[in-house]
Design a protein around this motif. Sequence first.
Motif, PDB file in Angstrom:
ATOM      1  N   LEU A 219      -7.562   5.665  -4.978  1.00  0.00           N
ATOM      2  CA  LEU A 219      -6.982   4.878  -3.643  1.00  0.00           C
ATOM      3  C   LEU A 219      -5.750   4.660  -3.880  1.00  0.00           C
ATOM      4  CD1 LEU A 219     -10.103   2.354  -3.911  1.00  0.00           C
ATOM      5  CD2 LEU A 219     -10.205   4.709  -2.713  1.00  0.00           C
ATOM      6  N   THR A 220      -4.876   4.529  -2.608  1.00  0.00           N
ATOM      7  CA  THR A 220      -3.791   3.959  -2.608  1.00  0.00           C
ATOM      8  C   THR A 220      -3.602   2.637  -2.809  1.00  0.00           C
ATOM      9  OG1 THR A 220      -3.639   3.747  -0.342  1.00  0.00           O
ATOM     10  CG2 THR A 220      -3.005   6.027  -1.006  1.00  0.00           C
ATOM     11  N   PHE A 221      -2.470   2.258  -3.629  1.00  0.00           N
ATOM     12  CA  PHE A 221      -2.473   0.861  -4.012  1.00  0.00           C
ATOM     13  C   PHE A 221      -0.862   0.446  -3.606  1.00  0.00           C
ATOM     14  CE2 PHE A 221      -1.496  -2.379  -7.084  1.00  0.00           C
ATOM     15  CZ  PHE A 221      -2.415  -3.193  -6.754  1.00  0.00           C
ATOM     16  N   GLU A 222      -0.967  -0.878  -3.118  1.00  0.00           N
ATOM     17  CA  GLU A 222       0.192  -1.673  -3.124  1.00  0.00           C
ATOM     18  C   GLU A 222       0.147  -3.181  -3.686  1.00  0.00           C
ATOM     19  OE1 GLU A 222       3.046  -1.021  -1.021  1.00  0.00           O
ATOM     20  OE2 GLU A 222       2.506   1.028  -0.022  1.00  0.00           O
ATOM     21  N   ASN A 223       1.170  -3.459  -4.272  1.00  0.00           N
ATOM     22  CA  ASN A 223       1.318  -4.761  -5.009  1.00  0.00           C
ATOM     23  C   ASN A 223       2.394  -5.858  -4.170  1.00  0.00           C
ATOM     24  OD1 ASN A 223       0.804  -6.666  -7.020  1.00  0.00           O
ATOM     25  ND2 ASN A 223       2.754  -6.107  -7.859  1.00  0.00           N
ATOM     26  N   VAL A 224       1.875  -6.815  -3.813  1.00  0.00           N
ATOM     27  CA  VAL A 224       2.873  -7.856  -3.014  1.00  0.00           C
ATOM     28  C   VAL A 224       2.674  -9.421  -3.753  1.00  0.00           C
ATOM     29  CG1 VAL A 224       3.229  -8.880  -0.581  1.00  0.00           C
ATOM     30  CG2 VAL A 224       2.629  -6.601  -0.811  1.00  0.00           C
ATOM     31  N   THR A 225       3.771  -9.646  -4.174  1.00  0.00           N
ATOM     32  CA  THR A 225       3.773 -11.130  -4.702  1.00  0.00           C
ATOM     33  C   THR A 225       4.473 -11.930  -3.545  1.00  0.00           C
ATOM     34  OG1 THR A 225       4.487 -10.252  -7.036  1.00  0.00           O
ATOM     35  CG2 THR A 225       4.813 -12.356  -6.699  1.00  0.00           C
ATOM     36  N   ASP A 238       3.907  -9.635   6.675  1.00  0.00           N
ATOM     37  CA  ASP A 238       4.594  -8.590   7.244  1.00  0.00           C
ATOM     38  C   ASP A 238       4.181  -7.337   6.625  1.00  0.00           C
ATOM     39  OD1 ASP A 238       6.103  -9.761   9.101  1.00  0.00           O
ATOM     40  OD2 ASP A 238       7.900 -10.026   7.717  1.00  0.00           O
ATOM     41  N   ALA A 239       3.899  -7.333   5.310  1.00  0.00           N
ATOM     42  CA  ALA A 239       3.524  -6.256   4.339  1.00  0.00           C
ATOM     43  C   ALA A 239       2.160  -5.871   4.809  1.00  0.00           C
ATOM     44  CB  ALA A 239       3.489  -6.680   3.048  1.00  0.00           C
ATOM     45  N   PRO A 245      -3.404  -1.804   4.995  1.00  0.00           N
ATOM     46  CA  PRO A 245      -4.382  -1.366   4.038  1.00  0.00           C
ATOM     47  C   PRO A 245      -5.793  -1.532   4.634  1.00  0.00           C
ATOM     48  CG  PRO A 245      -3.521  -3.482   3.252  1.00  0.00           C
ATOM     49  CD  PRO A 245      -2.699  -2.979   4.640  1.00  0.00           C
ATOM     50  N   ASP A 246      -6.595  -0.615   4.029  1.00  0.00           N
ATOM     51  CA  ASP A 246      -8.046  -0.913   4.270  1.00  0.00           C
ATOM     52  C   ASP A 246      -8.618  -2.278   3.776  1.00  0.00           C
ATOM     53  OD1 ASP A 246      -8.209   1.340   5.535  1.00  0.00           O
ATOM     54  OD2 ASP A 246      -8.692   2.649   3.971  1.00  0.00           O
ATOM     55  N   LEU A 247      -8.193  -2.750   2.458  1.00  0.00           N
ATOM     56  CA  LEU A 247      -8.725  -3.795   1.890  1.00  0.00           C
ATOM     57  C   LEU A 247      -7.568  -4.643   1.176  1.00  0.00           C
ATOM     58  CD1 LEU A 247     -10.897  -5.467   0.482  1.00  0.00           C
ATOM     59  CD2 LEU A 247     -11.073  -3.908  -1.119  1.00  0.00           C
ATOM     60  N   VAL A 248      -7.494  -5.735   1.277  1.00  0.00           N
ATOM     61  CA  VAL A 248      -6.501  -6.708   0.693  1.00  0.00           C
ATOM     62  C   VAL A 248      -7.270  -7.366  -0.253  1.00  0.00           C
ATOM     63  CG1 VAL A 248      -4.716  -8.508   0.904  1.00  0.00           C
ATOM     64  CG2 VAL A 248      -5.110  -6.642   2.674  1.00  0.00           C
ATOM     65  N   ILE A 249      -6.894  -7.413  -1.543  1.00  0.00           N
ATOM     66  CA  ILE A 249      -7.256  -8.317  -2.362  1.00  0.00           C
ATOM     67  C   ILE A 249      -6.337  -9.639  -2.518  1.00  0.00           C
ATOM     68  CG2 ILE A 249      -7.891  -8.916  -5.033  1.00  0.00           C
ATOM     69  CD1 ILE A 249      -9.955  -6.795  -3.636  1.00  0.00           C
ATOM     70  N   LEU A 250      -7.015 -10.818  -2.124  1.00  0.00           N
ATOM     71  CA  LEU A 250      -6.274 -12.031  -2.002  1.00  0.00           C
ATOM     72  C   LEU A 250      -6.123 -12.928  -3.002  1.00  0.00           C
ATOM     73  CD1 LEU A 250      -4.436 -13.101   0.395  1.00  0.00           C
ATOM     74  CD2 LEU A 250      -6.146 -14.044   1.511  1.00  0.00           C
ATOM     75  N   THR A 251      -5.114 -13.245  -3.656  1.00  0.00           N
ATOM     76  CA  THR A 251      -5.176 -14.325  -4.581  1.00  0.00           C
ATOM     77  C   THR A 251      -4.143 -15.233  -4.669  1.00  0.00           C
ATOM     78  OG1 THR A 251      -5.877 -12.440  -6.158  1.00  0.00           O
ATOM     79  CG2 THR A 251      -5.341 -14.367  -7.085  1.00  0.00           C
TER      80      THR A 251
END
Length: 428
Positions: A219-225, A238-239, A245-251
């Motif tokens: 899967l394609t992956f993007e990392n946003v801090t 904005d990102a 993305p289809d799915l955001v893992i939110l932490t």
Amino acid sequence: MSGKRIALIFVGALLLASCRGGDSAAPQEGAGGIKVDAGVTSEACPEAVDKSKGCIYLGTISDLTEGPFKTLAVPITDAQKAFWKRVNDKGGIGGYEVDVSKYVKDNKYNPQIHNQVYQEIKGNVLALTQTLGSPTTAAILPDMKNTKMVAVPASWTSLWGFEDGVLESGANYCVESMNAVDHGAEKMGVKSVMAVHNAGDYGDDAAAGAKIAAEKRGLTFENVTTTAGQDNQGGAIDAVVSKKPDLVILTTGPTDAAVIIGQAAARGFTGKFIGTSPTWNPGLLKSPAAPAIKALYMQSAPWKSWSTESVGHTALRAALPGVTPNDGYTAGWVWAYPLKAALEKAAANKDLTRAGVLAAVKQLTSVDYEGMLPSGAGNFSASPQEALFRQSTLYKPDDASPTGVTLVEDFFTGSTAKDFKFEKPCYQ
């Protein structure tokens, strides 16, 4: 040999002993021939059930007033008081009762404050029944090791799997996010994943797990801090909106999660969010973001929520009648079981010293969580790879549920976590 020389040797020996033992008192014989040192007294606890028993003092350092996790931390702390009261009502441990009320400190989710208040109480407690936060606990880890202080974390960083004195419970953030991405790929048809997260072990660990799972599945992956604070989420929003993305893992913390989900949805985002466990609070369903949360959000969790039927959940609810349900209570209760098991083992070994409790931890092959975690959880004697607990759960928002979420996936291990070689903390 002169008297003066003998005196100097004696003082030197005392200094050496005090360095070796950190701040621990010299071991003494306590109730029933049990060896004790710091944090254990022959005098009864201040709120003793049985005044004839001595007292084991445990410390709590939590986010109690103004930090981002106070809505979770206050229930965590109250649940642990109720947990140990139940232990005392059932006779205590090894001729002692347990006090978790005298040494409670607020860290404001600040590592410097966490270390400062730890220094204030460490000489008076046998162990910590709670040290809330990954970066905050990291600030006291060297001193904990030096003084053989065993602690229960109120966090799930994968670092704890490599620390003998830290009694973690449930899946860590890394595993939790692996399982979330696997679920997204298999059940939701996800092709692209973005991790939006706080910096530090909390967010970085979850992002690392999401990346491992995304790469394994192609899967394609993007990392946003993102930085904590409602006014700091513009870049993350904005990102999400631009990359779609289809799915955001939110932490993040719960309030920041509501801002990100609500504003991304308002700008047309239609993908899904899965939040790691501390991201959720039932109050989010009363926030302006509630419609977006119900439409787009799922919650991953290391164990099942407040209203679950198990011996442990039932005992938790009975111990806290009349409270507004919150899974902070559930977490606080679950986290206390390994320390109870370690104290019982140490008492059976006739050694309730700091070193004795640490030795007892390493003898625990499993912990009885009274059904709140599956059997096999709580193995502190094995290697990190063998001991790693790889199961997590998934929930969806539900107004009718006491804690605002209802179960979608019971304990499961995705293929990524199942095959994962746990050789170092995921974020390193």
